[in-house]
Write a protein that holds these residues in place. Sequence first.
Motif, mmCIF file in Angstrom:
data_model
loop_
_atom_site.group_PDB
_atom_site.id
_atom_site.type_symbol
_atom_site.label_atom_id
_atom_site.label_comp_id
_atom_site.label_asym_id
_atom_site.label_seq_id
_atom_site.Cartn_x
_atom_site.Cartn_y
_atom_site.Cartn_z
ATOM 1 N N PRO A 20 -12.077 9.751 -9.347
ATOM 2 C CA PRO A 20 -12.711 8.535 -9.701
ATOM 3 C C PRO A 20 -11.988 7.399 -9.794
ATOM 4 N N GLU A 21 -10.643 7.528 -10.422
ATOM 5 C CA GLU A 21 -9.766 6.611 -10.501
ATOM 6 C C GLU A 21 -9.002 6.155 -9.185
ATOM 7 N N ARG A 22 -8.810 7.034 -8.365
ATOM 8 C CA ARG A 22 -8.411 6.929 -7.105
ATOM 9 C C ARG A 22 -9.305 6.212 -6.121
ATOM 10 N N LEU A 23 -10.441 6.165 -6.241
ATOM 11 C CA LEU A 23 -11.346 5.771 -5.505
ATOM 12 C C LEU A 23 -11.861 4.704 -6.224
ATOM 13 N N LEU A 24 -11.452 4.128 -7.198
ATOM 14 C CA LEU A 24 -12.147 2.834 -7.937
ATOM 15 C C LEU A 24 -12.162 1.675 -7.016
ATOM 16 N N LEU A 25 -13.288 1.154 -6.584
ATOM 17 C CA LEU A 25 -13.349 -0.072 -6.016
ATOM 18 C C LEU A 25 -13.059 -0.056 -4.366
ATOM 19 N N GLU A 26 -12.721 1.331 -4.058
ATOM 20 C CA GLU A 26 -12.214 1.390 -2.555
ATOM 21 C C GLU A 26 -13.513 1.220 -1.613
ATOM 22 N N THR A 27 -14.519 1.924 -2.022
ATOM 23 C CA THR A 27 -15.682 1.830 -1.262
ATOM 24 C C THR A 27 -16.185 0.268 -1.092
ATOM 25 N N GLU A 28 -15.977 -0.422 -2.134
ATOM 26 C CA GLU A 28 -16.440 -1.726 -2.294
ATOM 27 C C GLU A 28 -15.643 -2.399 -1.364
ATOM 28 N N LYS A 29 -14.447 -2.354 -1.369
ATOM 29 C CA LYS A 29 -13.496 -3.108 -0.408
ATOM 30 C C LYS A 29 -13.765 -2.728 1.075
ATOM 31 N N LEU A 30 -14.057 -1.454 1.184
ATOM 32 C CA LEU A 30 -14.269 -1.191 2.785
ATOM 33 C C LEU A 30 -15.925 -1.839 3.344
ATOM 34 N N LEU A 31 -16.688 -2.054 2.250
ATOM 35 C CA LEU A 31 -17.856 -2.830 2.515
ATOM 36 C C LEU A 31 -17.731 -4.106 2.895
ATOM 37 N N ALA A 32 -16.802 -4.822 1.898
ATOM 38 C CA ALA A 32 -16.357 -6.043 1.828
ATOM 39 C C ALA A 32 -15.711 -6.642 3.085
ATOM 40 N N ASP A 33 -14.762 -5.590 3.497
ATOM 41 C CA ASP A 33 -13.986 -6.156 4.528
ATOM 42 C C ASP A 33 -13.836 -4.966 5.627
ATOM 43 N N PRO A 34 -14.679 -5.158 6.687
ATOM 44 C CA PRO A 34 -14.600 -4.146 7.560
ATOM 45 C C PRO A 34 -13.423 -3.840 8.303
ATOM 46 N N SER A 35 -12.389 -4.477 8.295
ATOM 47 C CA SER A 35 -11.074 -4.291 8.746
ATOM 48 C C SER A 35 -10.197 -3.648 7.717
ATOM 49 N N TYR A 36 -10.516 -3.529 6.517
ATOM 50 C CA TYR A 36 -9.828 -2.758 5.437
ATOM 51 C C TYR A 36 -9.569 -1.080 5.620
ATOM 52 N N TYR A 37 -8.316 -0.708 5.456
ATOM 53 C CA TYR A 37 -8.273 0.851 5.504
ATOM 54 C C TYR A 37 -7.712 1.501 4.242
ATOM 55 N N SER A 38 -8.597 2.353 3.744
ATOM 56 C CA SER A 38 -8.158 3.037 2.610
ATOM 57 C C SER A 38 -7.701 4.256 2.609
ATOM 58 N N PHE A 39 -6.493 4.451 2.433
ATOM 59 C CA PHE A 39 -5.851 5.909 2.712
ATOM 60 C C PHE A 39 -6.420 6.956 1.518
ATOM 61 N N ASN A 40 -6.924 6.242 0.290
ATOM 62 C CA ASN A 40 -7.432 7.194 -0.784
ATOM 63 C C ASN A 40 -8.878 7.725 -0.210
ATOM 64 N N HIS A 41 -9.429 6.760 0.285
ATOM 65 C CA HIS A 41 -10.926 7.145 0.648
ATOM 66 C C HIS A 41 -10.909 8.048 1.768
ATOM 67 N N GLN A 42 -10.068 8.082 2.695
ATOM 68 C CA GLN A 42 -9.914 8.930 3.737
ATOM 69 C C GLN A 42 -9.136 10.497 3.326
ATOM 70 N N ASN A 43 -8.395 10.404 2.166
ATOM 71 C CA ASN A 43 -7.670 11.701 1.846
ATOM 72 C C ASN A 43 -8.038 12.123 0.549
ATOM 73 N N TYR A 44 -8.389 11.455 -0.471
ATOM 74 C CA TYR A 44 -8.618 11.996 -1.882
ATOM 75 C C TYR A 44 -10.074 12.136 -2.223
ATOM 76 N N THR A 45 -10.893 12.462 -1.199
ATOM 77 C CA THR A 45 -12.499 12.277 -1.505
ATOM 78 C C THR A 45 -12.869 13.838 -1.612
ATOM 79 N N TYR A 46 -12.254 14.648 -2.451
ATOM 80 C CA TYR A 46 -12.695 16.012 -2.347
ATOM 81 C C TYR A 46 -14.078 16.218 -3.116
ATOM 82 N N LEU A 47 -14.712 15.492 -3.953
ATOM 83 C CA LEU A 47 -16.002 15.545 -4.498
ATOM 84 C C LEU A 47 -16.929 14.774 -3.578
#
Length: 529
Positions: free
Chosen positions: A154-181
């Motif tokens: 939860p802490e690793r993904l905090l606001l990462e999805t929101e950033k992806l939605l807000a900025d189509p060019s944004y890349y999130s390492f945590n969103h791609q790699n630390y999403t076990y749940l």
Amino acid sequence: MEPGDRVWPSRTDGAGAIARSAAPKAIAPPPHFIIIGTQKGGTNSLYQYLCQHPRILPATGKEIHFFTLHYDRGWDWYRSQFPPTADGRLLSGEGSPYYLFHPHVPRRLYEGCPGVKLIVLLRDPVDRAISHYYWEVGLGCEPLSLEEAIAAEPERLLLETEKLLADPSYYSFNHQNYTYLSRGIYVEQLQRWMSVFPREQFLILRSEDLYADPETTVNRVFEFLELPEHHPSHYNRYNAGNYSPVPEPIRRQLRDYFRPHNRRLAQFLGWDLGWDESGSENESLPPQEVKQAAVSESIKIDYEGAWDEYAQNWTSASPDFVHIGDEWIGKAAGAANSRAEYEAIIEERFIAPYIRKHHAVLEIGIGGGRTAAMLLDYCDRLVCADISGRMLEATRDRLGDERVRYVKLDGITLDGIEPASLDLCFCYDTMVHLEPRDIFNYLTRIPPLLKGDRLCLFHHTNTLSELGWQKFLKDWDRNLLGRRQGTAFSVMTDSLMEKFLSHIGYEILHKDTRTVPRDCVWICRAPAL
């Protein structure tokens, strides 16, 4: 090169011999199919099996990641990753499992490939999460223990999805790699995809079935792609994980976490994928009782919950889809190719010839209010009735309260509607989801509500039509032993509906099986009581 990357092949003789050649310079058409997920669900193995078919040409690599990591390269670059298949007999595709999870991919893909066929492998989310974790450990990306990584998500993904939605060019390492749940909550990912693409463009498979019986599973895919049956020469397992058994408390923690999401998935798809049969809440029951309990719980068709959930999770797939229900354009039913075309057909064929300014109209199953909005232009007042409270809310937001009344149904009766208060009953795009017994029930309850002209329009799926039969063949195995979700299509026929109407005493004025070729539309006069 990654495992499975191949240079361009060309078919050279009737025996299917393959010769290596340089990549063509011509821009190929978009892919015919994409394996969109899930990560660690066997996508690499499935792709390799598919590419052994003589009519499938591989892309430059199995995972192109255009819609997630390389979208800035443009469509010409993406198309250049596929071989020419202009003769219509050869297919090509890719498999990037991050596509299923990434929030921007459905709309991006729909813009350029609206007709692409989508293949989804879903693995028990507990096993998927564990495999994903050890994969990241092997890559050197995960420094935490499994228990710590789960707690830290939860802490690793905090606001990462929101950033992806807000900025189509944004890349999130945590969103791609630390999403076990998060990646194991399949229902939310599929809801996002199916708000953009129609369900008939998806083939959803269990990874466990691929592992246990790859030949049967692969040939299901060939059938979905409208290819002849083929038997690959081998079924090697690609990218299989190898790690020590996980402590039972952690596995139990994961099982408890995913159980409610798996139930939502079963309701959404209309079939239970069987991952929770040994869950903790049934551990005290003998195996046969566990199985019986699971079957009994799934027999009821939850129309209300299914449509409430559909409405709750609906998002616009394009600027043309302003309101919920706009995405139903009649294409799969053979009626139209756009929203405007479909609405014009409904208005010209089924509303304008029958609705008069003095009419009080009942619509059963109003969805998001699309046909209700058209009806309101023709009638004096409208009663909108639906089993889904959220659909009623969506229609109220669209139409307001002037000349409109809203009635929440219980799925059995038409209580709340005054007897002999209405001139016409309109039921379009609703009975296609109702089982025959439910349709018969409603037909018996409508006549007491009508007066005057007592006109009725009923629209239902026709399983014995060519398109209806194709739909049945695609769906039948998802609905066994009552595992049916309320948005699924029913098994109904025109001859059975005629028997229903005649038995109850409806006067059949017109039967239409041409306007919507998959379905059947009836214009009737209800019996006077």
